[in-house]
Design an enzyme around this catalytic site. Structure first.
Site, mmCIF file in Angstrom:
data_model
loop_
_atom_site.group_PDB
_atom_site.id
_atom_site.type_symbol
_atom_site.label_atom_id
_atom_site.label_comp_id
_atom_site.label_asym_id
_atom_site.label_seq_id
_atom_site.Cartn_x
_atom_site.Cartn_y
_atom_site.Cartn_z
ATOM 1 N N THR A 226 0.846 -1.197 0.000
ATOM 2 C CA THR A 226 0.000 0.000 0.000
ATOM 3 C C THR A 226 0.880 1.245 0.000
ATOM 4 O OG1 THR A 226 -1.786 -1.150 1.129
ATOM 5 C CG2 THR A 226 -1.723 1.242 1.393
ATOM 6 N N ASP B 174 8.034 3.704 5.323
ATOM 7 C CA ASP B 174 8.237 5.102 5.688
ATOM 8 C C ASP B 174 9.689 5.376 6.047
ATOM 9 O OD1 ASP B 174 5.447 5.551 5.447
ATOM 10 O OD2 ASP B 174 5.212 4.505 7.346
ATOM 11 N N ALA C 235 2.295 4.795 7.470
ATOM 12 C CA ALA C 235 1.808 6.173 7.292
ATOM 13 C C ALA C 235 0.476 6.177 6.543
ATOM 14 C CB ALA C 235 2.848 7.013 6.564
ATOM 15 N N GLY C 236 0.248 5.148 5.742
ATOM 16 C CA GLY C 236 -1.031 5.033 5.036
ATOM 17 C C GLY C 236 -2.071 4.240 5.818
ATOM 18 N N GLU D 185 -0.601 -5.256 6.232
ATOM 19 C CA GLU D 185 0.714 -5.405 5.588
ATOM 20 C C GLU D 185 1.595 -6.386 6.348
ATOM 21 O OE1 GLU D 185 1.322 -1.016 3.508
ATOM 22 O OE2 GLU D 185 1.984 -1.318 5.566
ATOM 23 N N LYS E 44 13.792 7.579 2.238
ATOM 24 C CA LYS E 44 13.341 6.653 3.288
ATOM 25 C C LYS E 44 14.500 5.998 4.038
ATOM 26 C CE LYS E 44 9.082 7.218 1.863
ATOM 27 N NZ LYS E 44 8.318 6.184 1.255
HETATM 28 O O1 R5P Z 1 0.359 2.125 5.427
HETATM 29 C C1 R5P Z 1 1.084 2.419 4.497
HETATM 30 C C2 R5P Z 1 2.278 1.683 4.118
HETATM 31 O O2 R5P Z 1 3.022 1.160 5.172
HETATM 32 C C3 R5P Z 1 3.156 2.347 3.081
HETATM 33 O O3 R5P Z 1 3.835 1.309 2.448
HETATM 34 C C4 R5P Z 1 4.153 3.344 3.624
HETATM 35 O O4 R5P Z 1 3.483 4.329 4.370
HETATM 36 C C5 R5P Z 1 4.960 3.997 2.493
HETATM 37 O O5 R5P Z 1 4.116 4.735 1.680
HETATM 38 P P1 R5P Z 1 4.676 5.631 0.485
HETATM 39 O O6 R5P Z 1 5.254 4.689 -0.498
HETATM 40 O O7 R5P Z 1 3.480 6.356 -0.030
HETATM 41 O O8 R5P Z 1 5.688 6.561 1.072
#
Ligand code: R5P
Length: 240
Positions: free
Chosen positions: A44, A102, A114-115, A121, A139
């Site tokens: 995600t 993140d 963060a999502g 997951e 990251k």
């Molecule tokens: O809940 C969200 C997940 O752990 C995402 O994989 C993580 O927040 C990274 O998201 P992004 O690729 O948008 O930075």
């Protein structure tokens, strides 16, 4: 460490210029590891979305895989991309999961969520023979601890869990969306926990897991097998 064949410099394709972000470049590195016939766990977030999009292109061209999604949003996007989605509850094992993060470090420790998807997951990652994290250079950390650690809380336990988190020297902030508590796909609350420092993530993860009412948290300390990180178009691969 492996230098990627995927560059970020613009290249001509079908008469148009393609400029790929580091997130997309990392996603393409992971895509090369997907084999026909696999059951693939779909992560995600914005980085995982690149992976889903490119995997969808391959599926529409005849590549045969099945997939499980780590969130309702990813499931919707994957279905629209033509990826066959199977219900995770019908599965015990996933071949390969590809997901974002993140924050990651070279111990292959990650902070995710963060999502808001870290509970599903982590379950999908734990069921996976292999988990790849894809990330852009922003990251990477020497040691995780910069990103807040999201914690999923049973609503019934809200104030009790917040008090317990403060006893762990965390500063929990309940996530808000549209002027109301944010709810996860499971209908639970999420508190983003800032820690002044995270010297022992293993101890912190154990302490979080021991609090009744916490259903999951974003410390991924054992699940990640490989990280593909892209920085300025150059991919670095890190293996456990
Ligand atoms: O809940 C969200 C997940 O752990 C995402 O994989 C993580 O927040 C990274 O998201 P992004 O690729 O948008 O930075």
């Amino acid at each position: 460490m492996v230098e990627s064949i995927f560059g970020s410099t613009p290249s001509a394709a079908a008469g148009s210029l393609i400029h790929r972000s580091d997130k997309e470049i990392a996603a393409l590195a992971a895509l090369a590891e997907v084999e026909a016939g696999m059951t693939v766990g779909l992560g995600t977030g914005s980085t995982a979305a690149f992976f889903v999009s490119h995997l969808g292109e391959r599926v529409r061209a005849g590549f045969s895989i099945a997939a499980v999604a780590t969130s309702l949003s990813t499931e919707n996007v994957a279905r629209r991309a033509g990826i066959p989605i199977i219900a995770f509850e019908d599965l015990a094992t996933v071949d390969l999961t590809v997901d974002g993060a993140d924050e990651v470090d070279d111990r292959l420790f990650a902070i995710k969520g963060a999502g808001g998807a870290m509970l599903r997951e982590k379950i999908v990652a734990a069921s996976s023979r292999r988990m790849i994290v894809i990330a852009d250079g922003s990251k990477l950390s020497a040691a995780i601890g910069r990103a807040p650690v999201p914690v999923e809380i049973l609503p019934f336990a809200r104030e009790f869990v917040l008090a317990e988190l403060r006893r762990l020297d965390a500063e929990p902030v309940l996530r808000i969306a549209n002027d109301a508590y944010y709810h996860s796909d499971q209908g639970n609350l999420i508190a983003d926990c800032a820690f002044a420092s995270l010297p022992d993530p293993v101890a912190t993860a154990a302490a979080l897991s021991a609090i009744p009412g916490i259903l999951g948290h974003g410390l991924f300390l054992t699940e990640v097998d490989t990280i593909y990180s892209a920085n300025g178009g150059v991919v670095t691969r890190l293996d456990r």
